[in-house]
Design a protein around this motif. Structure first.
Motif, PDB file in Angstrom:
ATOM      1  N   MET A 166      -0.483 -20.324  95.384  1.00 50.68           N
ATOM      2  CA  MET A 166      -0.602 -19.572  94.144  1.00 50.68           C
ATOM      3  C   MET A 166       0.150 -18.245  94.226  1.00 50.68           C
ATOM      4  O   MET A 166       0.722 -17.768  93.251  1.00 50.68           O
ATOM      5  N   MET A 167       0.146 -17.627  95.419  1.00 51.62           N
ATOM      6  CA  MET A 167       0.768 -16.318  95.571  1.00 51.62           C
ATOM      7  C   MET A 167       2.286 -16.378  95.472  1.00 51.62           C
ATOM      8  O   MET A 167       2.942 -15.343  95.374  1.00 51.62           O
ATOM      9  N   ASP A 168       2.874 -17.588  95.525  1.00 46.97           N
ATOM     10  CA  ASP A 168       4.316 -17.708  95.366  1.00 46.97           C
ATOM     11  C   ASP A 168       4.688 -18.354  94.032  1.00 46.97           C
ATOM     12  O   ASP A 168       5.832 -18.744  93.824  1.00 46.97           O
ATOM     13  N   ASP A 169       3.711 -18.459  93.126  1.00 48.20           N
ATOM     14  CA  ASP A 169       3.943 -19.030  91.798  1.00 48.20           C
ATOM     15  C   ASP A 169       4.036 -17.890  90.788  1.00 48.20           C
ATOM     16  O   ASP A 169       3.018 -17.299  90.420  1.00 48.20           O
ATOM     17  N   PRO A 170       5.230 -17.537  90.312  1.00 48.71           N
ATOM     18  CA  PRO A 170       5.354 -16.385  89.407  1.00 48.71           C
ATOM     19  C   PRO A 170       4.611 -16.573  88.090  1.00 48.71           C
ATOM     20  O   PRO A 170       4.102 -15.593  87.531  1.00 48.71           O
ATOM     21  N   LEU A 171       4.535 -17.798  87.582  1.00 53.23           N
ATOM     22  CA  LEU A 171       3.814 -18.031  86.334  1.00 53.23           C
ATOM     23  C   LEU A 171       2.331 -17.731  86.495  1.00 53.23           C
ATOM     24  O   LEU A 171       1.729 -17.024  85.676  1.00 53.23           O
ATOM     25  N   MET A 172       1.735 -18.241  87.569  1.00 55.38           N
ATOM     26  CA  MET A 172       0.313 -17.993  87.789  1.00 55.38           C
ATOM     27  C   MET A 172       0.051 -16.516  88.056  1.00 55.38           C
ATOM     28  O   MET A 172      -0.934 -15.944  87.556  1.00 55.38           O
ATOM     29  N   LEU A 173       0.919 -15.876  88.818  1.00 58.72           N
ATOM     30  CA  LEU A 173       0.747 -14.444  89.086  1.00 58.72           C
ATOM     31  C   LEU A 173       0.863 -13.625  87.804  1.00 58.72           C
ATOM     32  O   LEU A 173       0.116 -12.659  87.598  1.00 58.72           O
ATOM     33  N   ALA A 174       1.803 -13.993  86.920  1.00 54.95           N
ATOM     34  CA  ALA A 174       1.955 -13.287  85.654  1.00 54.95           C
ATOM     35  C   ALA A 174       0.717 -13.469  84.789  1.00 54.95           C
ATOM     36  O   ALA A 174       0.272 -12.528  84.115  1.00 54.95           O
ATOM     37  N   ARG A 175       0.144 -14.662  84.815  1.00 55.09           N
ATOM     38  CA  ARG A 175      -1.081 -14.903  84.044  1.00 55.09           C
ATOM     39  C   ARG A 175      -2.236 -14.076  84.597  1.00 55.09           C
ATOM     40  O   ARG A 175      -3.017 -13.488  83.841  1.00 55.09           O
ATOM     41  N   ILE A 176      -2.348 -14.036  85.923  1.00 57.46           N
ATOM     42  CA  ILE A 176      -3.427 -13.251  86.538  1.00 57.46           C
ATOM     43  C   ILE A 176      -3.249 -11.768  86.222  1.00 57.46           C
ATOM     44  O   ILE A 176      -4.222 -11.055  85.939  1.00 57.46           O
ATOM     45  N   GLN A 177      -2.001 -11.297  86.262  1.00 60.06           N
ATOM     46  CA  GLN A 177      -1.760  -9.880  85.980  1.00 60.06           C
ATOM     47  C   GLN A 177      -2.127  -9.525  84.551  1.00 60.06           C
ATOM     48  O   GLN A 177      -2.769  -8.502  84.295  1.00 60.06           O
ATOM     49  N   PHE A 178      -1.725 -10.380  83.605  1.00 59.37           N
ATOM     50  CA  PHE A 178      -2.083 -10.089  82.222  1.00 59.37           C
ATOM     51  C   PHE A 178      -3.598 -10.196  82.026  1.00 59.37           C
ATOM     52  O   PHE A 178      -4.194  -9.404  81.290  1.00 59.37           O
ATOM     53  N   ALA A 179      -4.230 -11.159  82.705  1.00 58.54           N
ATOM     54  CA  ALA A 179      -5.685 -11.285  82.628  1.00 58.54           C
ATOM     55  C   ALA A 179      -6.367 -10.031  83.159  1.00 58.54           C
ATOM     56  O   ALA A 179      -7.360  -9.557  82.593  1.00 58.54           O
ATOM     57  N   ALA A 180      -5.840  -9.478  84.263  1.00 63.80           N
ATOM     58  CA  ALA A 180      -6.419  -8.253  84.821  1.00 63.80           C
ATOM     59  C   ALA A 180      -6.277  -7.098  83.842  1.00 63.80           C
ATOM     60  O   ALA A 180      -7.211  -6.308  83.648  1.00 63.80           O
ATOM     61  N   ASN A 181      -5.109  -6.999  83.207  1.00 63.99           N
ATOM     62  CA  ASN A 181      -4.886  -5.913  82.253  1.00 63.99           C
ATOM     63  C   ASN A 181      -5.801  -6.027  81.041  1.00 63.99           C
ATOM     64  O   ASN A 181      -6.416  -5.048  80.613  1.00 63.99           O
ATOM     65  N   ILE A 182      -5.887  -7.223  80.465  1.00 66.83           N
ATOM     66  CA  ILE A 182      -6.689  -7.362  79.255  1.00 66.83           C
ATOM     67  C   ILE A 182      -8.175  -7.276  79.577  1.00 66.83           C
ATOM     68  O   ILE A 182      -8.971  -6.794  78.769  1.00 66.83           O
ATOM     69  N   THR A 183      -8.572  -7.720  80.783  1.00 64.46           N
ATOM     70  CA  THR A 183      -9.976  -7.590  81.190  1.00 64.46           C
ATOM     71  C   THR A 183     -10.369  -6.124  81.260  1.00 64.46           C
ATOM     72  O   THR A 183     -11.427  -5.723  80.762  1.00 64.46           O
ATOM     73  N   PHE A 184      -9.520  -5.318  81.884  1.00 63.49           N
ATOM     74  CA  PHE A 184      -9.814  -3.884  81.982  1.00 63.49           C
ATOM     75  C   PHE A 184      -9.764  -3.227  80.605  1.00 63.49           C
ATOM     76  O   PHE A 184     -10.653  -2.442  80.249  1.00 63.49           O
ATOM     77  N   HIS A 185      -8.754  -3.565  79.813  1.00 63.99           N
ATOM     78  CA  HIS A 185      -8.592  -2.916  78.516  1.00 63.99           C
ATOM     79  C   HIS A 185      -9.748  -3.209  77.574  1.00 63.99           C
ATOM     80  O   HIS A 185     -10.260  -2.300  76.914  1.00 63.99           O
ATOM     81  N   ILE A 186     -10.188  -4.452  77.522  1.00 63.99           N
ATOM     82  CA  ILE A 186     -11.176  -4.828  76.522  1.00 63.99           C
ATOM     83  C   ILE A 186     -12.537  -4.166  76.751  1.00 63.99           C
ATOM     84  O   ILE A 186     -13.340  -4.047  75.832  1.00 63.99           O
ATOM     85  N   LEU A 187     -12.784  -3.700  77.972  1.00 66.04           N
ATOM     86  CA  LEU A 187     -14.050  -3.034  78.248  1.00 66.04           C
ATOM     87  C   LEU A 187     -14.253  -1.827  77.345  1.00 66.04           C
ATOM     88  O   LEU A 187     -15.378  -1.556  76.897  1.00 66.04           O
ATOM     89  N   PHE A 188     -13.195  -1.097  77.063  1.00 65.13           N
ATOM     90  CA  PHE A 188     -13.331   0.185  76.368  1.00 65.13           C
ATOM     91  C   PHE A 188     -13.332   0.058  74.841  1.00 65.13           C
ATOM     92  O   PHE A 188     -14.182   0.670  74.187  1.00 65.13           O
ATOM     93  N   PRO A 189     -12.431  -0.723  74.238  1.00 65.48           N
ATOM     94  CA  PRO A 189     -12.593  -0.951  72.792  1.00 65.48           C
ATOM     95  C   PRO A 189     -13.921  -1.614  72.444  1.00 65.48           C
ATOM     96  O   PRO A 189     -14.486  -1.350  71.378  1.00 65.48           O
ATOM     97  N   THR A 190     -14.436  -2.449  73.342  1.00 62.11           N
ATOM     98  CA  THR A 190     -15.731  -3.076  73.079  1.00 62.11           C
ATOM     99  C   THR A 190     -16.814  -2.024  72.889  1.00 62.11           C
ATOM    100  O   THR A 190     -17.744  -2.214  72.093  1.00 62.11           O
ATOM    101  N   ILE A 191     -16.696  -0.908  73.601  1.00 61.66           N
ATOM    102  CA  ILE A 191     -17.657   0.185  73.430  1.00 61.66           C
ATOM    103  C   ILE A 191     -17.293   1.055  72.229  1.00 61.66           C
ATOM    104  O   ILE A 191     -18.142   1.358  71.376  1.00 61.66           O
ATOM    105  N   SER A 192     -16.035   1.459  72.119  1.00 63.16           N
ATOM    106  CA  SER A 192     -15.666   2.427  71.082  1.00 63.16           C
ATOM    107  C   SER A 192     -15.822   1.860  69.672  1.00 63.16           C
ATOM    108  O   SER A 192     -16.151   2.594  68.736  1.00 63.16           O
ATOM    109  N   ILE A 193     -15.619   0.553  69.484  1.00 68.70           N
ATOM    110  CA  ILE A 193     -15.733  -0.034  68.147  1.00 68.70           C
ATOM    111  C   ILE A 193     -17.118   0.212  67.563  1.00 68.70           C
ATOM    112  O   ILE A 193     -17.258   0.683  66.429  1.00 68.70           O
TER     113      ILE A 193
END
Length: 456
Positions: free
Chosen positions: A1-28
């Protein structure tokens, strides 16, 4: 998995959106809770509501700031990791993202300053209006983002010309088939997240013997809000599930762990989905209940994963994320109703209930993230359902580069989450230590003596 750029890109975007959604979920939803505190103070003149506003507006400002920063980072990835997304559907995604910035973000950012620093510089009516506009701005922001996300799941109102999506009906795009259900589900999820956060932080103050009127007012607000919203969320979730069954049956098959099409499908309480064997291990099931819930018939037919010829999401993560979301929802129901019963019966809570509320302060985060995983992983292998696959949208960035930035993102996000939670409880302890603090603004129509001016 660590040498699969598609899977790594998906994990990276998942990490970003996971962190981001925590805060709008509160502020809304926190914006609307602040408006409630403000209106109650305006009506009654009771300073407990002003003190509650003063405490929670600081948390709102901190949350808003982290939401902005993480949102900007996430948006960069459309260009770095997913250039095919904007190349293919940018004619639709671009305007919707722009509408969110122009109509919602600017509104929030502008009037948040008045909320924080204008209490003694503008009239009470203007300060109330600023609070209302910020609350409305957070909801409008959610409207545009959910409209785009829903369109990616149930695309409508467009045509493909030379490999690019072009809008033919903006009303159909915005109000696509799943949008009303997703928006309602998300807004209620935000309300529940804030309800348990307010109740949990207030219970923490209560256990530290900060049992002022403002603490109890916030505690009761959080508990009652949670008790009212959770049954509504269960009903809306059921409606959302039926809509998903109509438009994304493969996702439902993964959620329920159904491999082969069958009538009278059981509800799996526990199972270990095995992708290699295309079967479940160690099933604990209630006969026919899945069909009853999803088709409202005991012998209703549900399509299985095998019916979709490989065009289906991975079963195990969707299956378990859905059960985490539902399980946390059931805990929310039991905790909020019991706490509300105690408050109604005796006007106070028991220490063990206070500890339970503290433990569930961030339960809304868990349920929301699990729900988003069901939604987003359940859309695979598509980025835009039936139009654009994830693989087609990915960039050619080498795996080592994605892995290095992913490691930095994860390290930074972990530190920021720890800092955020630490600051929240620090503010709670600080508020309890300063029980003599005056409200940030006086009762309506009354002048503010110099001794009452409080700076953030």
């Amino acid at each position: 998995m660590m040498d699969d750029p598609l899977m790594l890109a998906r994990i990276q975007f998942a990490a970003n959106i996971t962190f981001h959604i925590l805060f709008p979920t509160i502020s809304i939803a926190l914006g609307w809770v602040l408006l409630f505190f403000k209106l109650r103070h305006n009506k009654t003149g009771d300073i407990k509501w002003a003190e509650a506003y003063q405490f929670w507006v600081k948390i709102f400002a901190l949350t808003f700031a982290l939401g902005v920063v993480s949102g900007i980072t996430m948006s960069f990835q459309f260009g770095t990791n997913w250039p095919g997304f904007m190349e293919t559907v940018g004619n639709i995604a671009g305007p919707l993202l722009a509408y969110e910035v122009l109509t919602a973000f600017f509104l929030e950012a502008t009037f948040l300053g008045i909320m924080l620093f204008g209490a003694q510089r503008v009239s009470n009516r203007v300060h109330t209006l600023a609070t209302c506009l910020v609350a409305g701005g957070t909801t409008l922001s959610a409207f545009w983002i959910i409209a785009l996300n829903s369109w990616m799941h149930t695309p409508a109102g467009f045509e493909m010309i030379n490999g690019q999506a072009h809008a033919t009906d903006w009303v159909a795009i915005i109000f696509n088939p799943s949008m009303p259900y997703r928006l309602t589900h998300m807004l209620i999820a935000s309300g529940l997240t804030v309800a348990f956060l307010v109740a949990g932080i207030s219970a923490y103050r209560w256990l530290r013997h900060d049992r002022t009127a403002s603490t109890m007012a916030a505690l009761k607000t959080g508990v009652v809000l949670a008790a009212l919203l959770i049954p509504v969320q269960i009903l809306v979730g059921d409606m959302h599930g039926l809509n998903t069954l109509k438009h994304q049956p493969a996702k439902i098959a993964a959620m329920e762990g159904i491999w082969d099409t069958e009538r009278g499908a059981p509800l799996l309480l526990f199972a270990l989905p095995d992708a290699a064997e295309r079967a479940n291990r160690y099933e604990l099931a209630i006969p026919r209940v899945a069909s009853l819930i999803l088709t409202h018939e005991l012998d209703g037919e549900l399509q299985g994963v095998n019916a979709f010829d490989g065009k289906h999401p991975p079963v195990a993560p969707v299956f378990w994320a859905f059960r985490v979301m539902v399980g946390v929802g059931m805990l929310m129901l039991a905790t909020s109703w019991f706490a509300a019963w105690q408050l109604r019966r005796g006007g106070d809570i028991q220490p063990w209930i206070a500890r339970t509320l503290i433990a569930m302060s961030f339960s809304g985060w868990v349920a929301t993230v699990a729900g988003w995983y069901v939604t987003e992983i359940g859309r695979q292998p598509y980025l835009v359902y039936g139009v654009l696959t994830t693989a087609q949208a990915a960039s050619a960035v080498p795996a080592p580069m994605i892995a290095s930035t992913l490691a930095m993102y994860l390290t930074l996000y972990a530190a920021l989450i720890v800092a955020y939670v630490t600051v929240l409880f620090h503010l709670a302890r600080k508020a309890g230590a300063g029980k003599g603090a005056q409200p940030v603004y006086p009762a309506p129509g009354l002048p503010a003596p110099q001794s009452q001016l409080v700076k953030f």
